[in-house]
Every structure is written in structure tokens, then in C-alpha cells.
Design an enzyme around this catalytic site. Structure first.
Site, short mmCIF file in Angstrom:
data_model
loop_
_atom_site.label_atom_id
_atom_site.label_comp_id
_atom_site.label_asym_id
_atom_site.label_seq_id
_atom_site.Cartn_x
_atom_site.Cartn_y
_atom_site.Cartn_z
N LYS A 176 0.86 -1.19 0.00
CA LYS A 176 0.00 0.00 0.00
C LYS A 176 0.89 1.23 0.00
CE LYS A 176 -2.04 2.67 2.99
NZ LYS A 176 -1.97 3.91 2.20
N GLU A 251 10.03 0.82 10.06
CA GLU A 251 10.96 1.93 9.71
C GLU A 251 10.22 3.23 10.00
OE1 GLU A 251 13.99 1.66 8.94
OE2 GLU A 251 14.31 -0.27 7.96
N CYS A 285 13.49 10.99 6.53
CA CYS A 285 13.54 10.49 7.90
C CYS A 285 14.94 10.61 8.50
CB CYS A 285 13.06 9.04 7.93
SG CYS A 285 13.90 8.02 6.71
N GLU A 385 9.54 15.44 15.34
CA GLU A 385 9.85 15.41 13.91
C GLU A 385 8.99 16.47 13.19
OE1 GLU A 385 8.72 11.84 11.72
OE2 GLU A 385 10.68 11.86 10.76
P1 NAD Z 1 2.30 8.17 7.88
O1 NAD Z 1 2.65 7.36 9.06
O2 NAD Z 1 1.26 9.22 8.02
O3 NAD Z 1 1.79 7.24 6.71
C1 NAD Z 1 2.58 6.15 6.22
C2 NAD Z 1 1.67 5.16 5.54
O4 NAD Z 1 0.80 4.59 6.52
C3 NAD Z 1 0.77 5.74 4.45
O5 NAD Z 1 0.70 4.83 3.39
C4 NAD Z 1 -0.56 5.86 5.16
O6 NAD Z 1 -1.67 5.79 4.27
C5 NAD Z 1 -0.52 4.64 6.06
N1 NAD Z 1 -1.41 4.67 7.22
C6 NAD Z 1 -1.91 5.76 7.87
N2 NAD Z 1 -2.70 5.35 8.89
C7 NAD Z 1 -2.71 4.00 8.88
C8 NAD Z 1 -3.35 3.01 9.69
N3 NAD Z 1 -4.13 3.34 10.70
N4 NAD Z 1 -3.13 1.72 9.40
C9 NAD Z 1 -2.32 1.36 8.38
N5 NAD Z 1 -1.69 2.25 7.58
C10 NAD Z 1 -1.88 3.56 7.84
O7 NAD Z 1 3.66 8.75 7.33
P2 NAD Z 1 3.87 9.74 6.10
O8 NAD Z 1 3.41 11.09 6.54
O9 NAD Z 1 3.33 9.14 4.85
O10 NAD Z 1 5.47 9.72 5.95
C11 NAD Z 1 6.31 10.46 6.76
C12 NAD Z 1 6.84 9.64 7.91
O11 NAD Z 1 7.52 8.49 7.41
C13 NAD Z 1 7.85 10.37 8.73
O12 NAD Z 1 7.63 10.15 10.10
C14 NAD Z 1 9.18 9.76 8.31
O13 NAD Z 1 10.21 9.86 9.25
C15 NAD Z 1 8.77 8.36 8.07
N6 NAD Z 1 9.75 7.67 7.20
C16 NAD Z 1 10.61 6.76 7.78
C17 NAD Z 1 11.56 6.13 6.98
C18 NAD Z 1 12.52 5.13 7.58
O14 NAD Z 1 13.18 4.45 6.82
N7 NAD Z 1 12.62 5.01 8.89
C19 NAD Z 1 11.62 6.41 5.62
C20 NAD Z 1 10.75 7.33 5.07
C21 NAD Z 1 9.80 7.96 5.89
#
Ligand code: NAD
Length: 497
Positions: A176, A251, A285, A385
Site C-alpha cells: 500500500k 521503519e 527520515c 519530527e
Molecule cells: P504516515 O505514518 O502518516 O503514513 C505512512 C503510511 O501509513 C501511508 O501509506 C498511510 O496511508 C498509512 N497509514 C496511515 N494510517 C494508517 C493506519 N491506521 N493503518 C495502516 N496504515 C496507515 O507517514 P507519512 O506522513 O506518509 O510519511 C512520513 C513519515 O515516514 C515520517 O515520520 C518519516 O520519518 C517516516 N519515514 C521513515 C523512513 C525510515 O526508513 N525510517 C523512511 C521514510 C519515511
């Protein structure tokens, strides 16, 4: 008029979602709608998982050489379409085209090439007779169906990090992507088919997190959940997955420290800090977010960073000279602005930036590169963050203090230390609690090395041979070599007969 697209890939077929909810993919540079799609429902998720279960049987028994050959073909297709991928990635995320062309797309293709090779190098211990009466061997087997969830900041690269180790090891996947940025992931799923990866091995579900995401991670036929995203959502996803006793890989967010000792090369540290905090609009991130600078260099560092940040060229992400495009959305732009306002209300000062720029289109989600000073270590701007082009700088005196401050947030994804002293460099690399510590640089990653955090940044590794530890199951096979009906150990039962 924006194109209407089928945003699900289920068993090799492009399909509409069945949730009844339409979603607009928006170009954050000007607010225009790039594509309209119908989001996935739990019914679509179920169909995708079933397709994956069926496809995995054959794919899991393909030889490593066969899987490797398909990945090599995929790398060739992506090379030929690199510019199309770069344009689409920039369109849906607003990242500068030079970043898409020189980082996202080539990095992704290199990931494919790496896993094409790695698919043939699954490692394990040698078979042996540990008790003299059995031969033990280790089988490394696929988990089965992996349910993966990706964020919007690096859509293509995150899709690669999820898909490649999973399928190289013989799993099938249902991925997804973020519903805000599904376009390059859908292109990739189609190109996997074109490369000869069988239908159903790579499925894409474009849906809302709480609906399609939760249905995926709770699905009883999903054996492993791999999530990249924010820490709060990760907690929710992990709890659902653990409830089903699934394997979990997380992650999550970061708040990377950037520690500058007083013997550092100042020019290198200043350039490194600006590049590593502004890259991808700071929506990375591992971005540098907290610069701790030893007192003798502090004023010069602040002045250098402020001057260099002010020279960053904001604008149309399709312009080859643009350094910084818009953030992902107007919502993210407001979120970043609100962080700065709260920081200032809390006593911090803006050394440069800090505003929605006046020179860019109002409908675009732009934000100025920002340096914050005089913040308290325990304030929100230092601890949380932001996910925008925002760097906070704080001074420190002793080496102990600098390293303690670096470790003083809930996160532990990445960090850097800047010094010309080898002892300080080694000490920092040992004492900073993070999945990666760079010395005299900040950001570069390679396919051969692992990426992944500790503490609130999660657990498990993407890329490198270590990713196979997540995506394979170790099975012990023990073969009797004594060849007798009455085994020696039976005396524990029949000893007196
Ligand atoms: P997010 O957590 O809002 O969303 C990530 C994904 O989770 C999306 O596909 C979203 O639709 C899905 N999601 C949201 N609610 C959900 C639920 N209840 N159940 C299942 N899936 C759900 O994050 P974002 O805003 O898309 O991305 C930014 C974040 O990602 C930042 O915190 C960043 O640090 C992190 N990130 C981490 C890494 C890493 O390797 N550690 C890499 C890239 C981004």
C-alpha cells in the site's frame, strides 16, 4: 481535466478500488489535480492477498537464478524509462527534478540491480552433525505473503525497499503506497509484470491508511508486516500485526543529530548541514534536524548556515535549477509553519527563513529553508519530527555534553559527527544510539549497507544482506544418521525396559 486512473494492481490486473471514495493526487507545486482514483476497500485488499497467496507458491519455488534474471530484466526496463519515472515522481511529490533524476531514480535502479545479485546469495550456516547421530541443516525460506505500507516522501525508493528484498527471497507482496503518491509505484508494478515477474507476486493497493492499510496488516493470510512511516501510525500498525502474531518490520520517524566538534572542517559542516536539512524539503527520515555545535565554532556555523540557506533557490520543481520545491501538501506547509510559530512562542529565534515564501505560487506548498536558534533542548522543535526544511542549532561545551544531547530524543534512526580527530570520530560512532552514524557527511546511502533505526525509529533493516533476515524464515532440518530403530535418547522413556 485530470486523468482518471485505475489505482489497484491485483493479480496482474489494473482495477479500480471499490470503496466508493474518490481521491485526487495533487501536484503540490500548484495545487492542480494530477489524477483521480477510487480508493481500495477491504474487499480489494482481500482479493490482492489471495492473488499473492496463489502466486507465491510458484514464485517461492522458482530458482534464485530465475528470480535474479527477472530482476535484471526489471533493472533494464527502468533504465530505459528513467526520465519518465523522474518526471512522474516530481509531479506527484514536488521534489526538484534534479533530485528525482540524480537520487531517487538511479538509487532505485541500483537497488534492483543489487537485489538481482543478492537473490543468489542467501546465506546460512553449514550442515553438520552436532550430536553425532543427526545431520542438521538450515533452510532459509520465504515468509509467504508480505503486507507492506509505504510513505509519500520517497514513493519509488520506498516501494523498492519494500518489494525487492521480499520478492528476491521468494515472497509475494501486497504493497500500500501513500494514497497521495501512488503513481510511480503503479508504474513499477506494471514494469514488474513486463519483466516477467509473475502476476500476483507484486500487488498494489491504493487506499486510505485506516481502511485499506488496517485491513492489510490485519489480514490472516499476511505473514509479515513491513511498515515505513511515522512513529504514531507505526505503533498502531505494529499492535495490529502483533495481535495476529505476524513478523513485524518498522521503519519509523527520525530526528537526526548533526554533531560538530571544534576541530571540524567548518566549510564541510556548513555545506553538509544545509544540504542534509533541505534535501527533499527536509521530508527525509534521516535529514539533519538538530545541529549541536561546540562553542568555539558555534557563531561561525550559524552565520555560514544562515547565509547558505538564504541562497537556496526555491521554485518550480521541474526547473533544473531549482534546489527546493514545495512540500508534499498545503497541510504539511501549515504543519511546518505552526511548528515554527510554536517554537518562537516558546522563546526560540528564527535566524533565517521561517515563512511561507512570497515569491512562489500561493497554491503551492512552499516553505523557506529555516534555521532556528536559542531553542531549549527539551522544547518541541528540538524533540519532535517537523518533516520540513528546518534545522535547529544549539551550542555545547564538552564532548560528553555534545554526545549526550545527540542521544536525547526518543528517536534513533541516523546521526552524523563532524571532526578531524579519529578518536572523536570513533567515540561518536560508538556512543551515538542510531541505526547509522556518518562521519563528516550526512545522507548518503548504498544498496549494500543496511538502513533502519532503533528506539522510536523502529526495528529491522532495509536493503543489504541484512534485509533478508526480515524477509526469510530460518528452518532447522534434522536428519537421523544413526539408522537404528531404538534411538539412544529413547532411554529417557524406555530405559528400564
Ligand atoms: P504516515 O505514518 O502518516 O503514513 C505512512 C503510511 O501509513 C501511508 O501509506 C498511510 O496511508 C498509512 N497509514 C496511515 N494510517 C494508517 C493506519 N491506521 N493503518 C495502516 N496504515 C496507515 O507517514 P507519512 O506522513 O506518509 O510519511 C512520513 C513519515 O515516514 C515520517 O515520520 C518519516 O520519518 C517516516 N519515514 C521513515 C523512513 C525510515 O526508513 N525510517 C523512511 C521514510 C519515511
Amino acid at each position: 481535466m485530470a486523468e482518471r486512473i485505475a489505482a489497484q494492481r491485483i493479480g496482474g490486473v489494473a482495477a479500480d478500488g471499490t470503496s466508493g471514495d474518490d481521491f485526487h493526487v495533487v501536484n503540490p507545486a500548484d495545487g492542480s489535480v494530477v489524477a483521480t482514483l477510487e480508493l481500495a476497500s477491504p474487499v480489494d485488499v482481500d482479493a490482492a492477498v489471495e492473488a499473492a497467496v496463489q502466486a507465491q507458491k510458484e514464485w517461492g519455488s522458482a530458482t534464485p537464478a530465475e528470480r535474479s534474471a527477472a530482476l535484471h530484466r526489471l533493472a533494464g526496463i527502468l533504465e530505459a524509462k528513467a526520465e519518465q519515472y523522474a518526471q512522474t515522481e516530481t509531479l506527484q511529490t514536488g521534489k526538484p527534478i534534479k533530485l528525482s533524476r540524480e537520487f531517487d531514480v538511479p538509487g532505485s535502479i541500483d537497488n534492483v540491480a543489487y537485489f538481482a545479485g543478492a537473490a543468489r546469495h542467501l546465506q546460512g550456516s553449514a550442515a553438520a552433525e552436532w550430536d553425532g547421530a543427526h545431520t542438521s541443516m538450515i533452510r532459509r525460506e520465504p515468509v509467504g505473503v508480505v503486507g507492506s505500507i509505504a510513505p509519500w516522501n520517497y514513493p519509488l525508493q520506498m516501494a523498492m525497499w519494500k518489494i525487492l528484498p521480499a520478492i528476491a527471497a521468494g515472497n509475494a507482496i501486497v504493497l500500500k503506497p501513500s494514497e497521495m503518491t501512488p503513481l510511480t509505484t503503479l508504474m513499477l508494478a506494471d514494469d514488474c509484470l513486463a519483466a516477467g515477474i509473475p502476476a500476483g507476486v507484486v500487488n498494489v493497493i491504493t487506499g486510505a491508511g485506516p481502511v485499506a492499510g488496517e485491513a492489510l496488516v490485519s489480514h490472516p493470510k499476511v505473514g509479515m508486516v513491513s511498515f515505513t512511516g511515522s512513529t504514531p501510525v507505526g505503533r498502531r500498525v505494529a499492535s495490529l500485526a502483533i495481535d495476529g502474531l505476524k513478523r513485524v518490520h518498522m521503519e519509523l520517524g527520525g530526528k537526526a543529530p548533526f554533531v560538530v566538534f571544534d576541530d571540524a572542517d567548518l566549510e564541510a559542516a556548513v555545506h553538509g548541514a544545509v544540504a542534509a536539512s533541505v534535501i527533499n524539503g527536509g521530508q527525509d527520515c534521516t535529514a539533519a534536524t538538530r545541529a549541536y555545535v561546540q562553542r568555539p565554532l558555534y557563531d561561525a556555523f550559524i552565520a555560514g548556515v544562515a547565509e547558505l540557506m538564504a541562497s537556496v533557490r526555491l521554485g518550480d520543481p521541474l526547473n533544473e535549477h531549482t534546489d527546493l520545491g514545495p512540500l508534499i501538501s498545503k497541510r504539511q506547509q501549515e504543519r511546518v509553519r505552526d511548528f515554527i510559530e510554536r517554537a518562537v512562542a516558546d522563546g526560540a529565534r528564527v535566524a533565517t527563513g521561517g515563512r511561507i515564501p512570497a515569491t512562489t505560487p500561493e497554491a503551492g506548498a512552499y516553505f523557506e529553508p529555516t534555521l532556528i536558534i536559542d531553542a531549549r533542548q527539551n522544547s518541541e522543535i528540538v524533540q519532535s519530527e517537523v518533516f520540513g526544511p528546518v534545522l535547529v542549532a544549539l551550542p555545547f561545551d564538552s564532548d560528553d555534553e555534545g554526545l549526550n544531547l545527540a542521544n536525547d530524543t526518543p528517536y534513533g534512526l541516523a546521526a552524523s559527527a563532524w571532526t578531524t580527530d579519529v578518536v572523536r570520530a570513533l567515540r561518536a560512532s560508538r556512543e551515538i544510539t542510531a541505526g547509522c552514524v556518518w562521519i563528516n557527511d550526512h545522507i548518503p546511502i548504498v544498496s549494500e549497507m543496511p538502513h533502519g533505526g532503533v528506539k522510536a525509529s523502529g526495528f529491522g533493516k532495509d536493503m543489504s544482506p541484512y534485509s533478508f533476515e526480515e524477509y526469510t524464515i530460518i528452518k532447522h532440518v534434522s536428519i537421523d544418521t544413526a539408522g537404528v530403530a531404538r534411538k539412544d535418547w529413547h532411554r529417557t522413556i524406555f530405559g528400564d525396559r
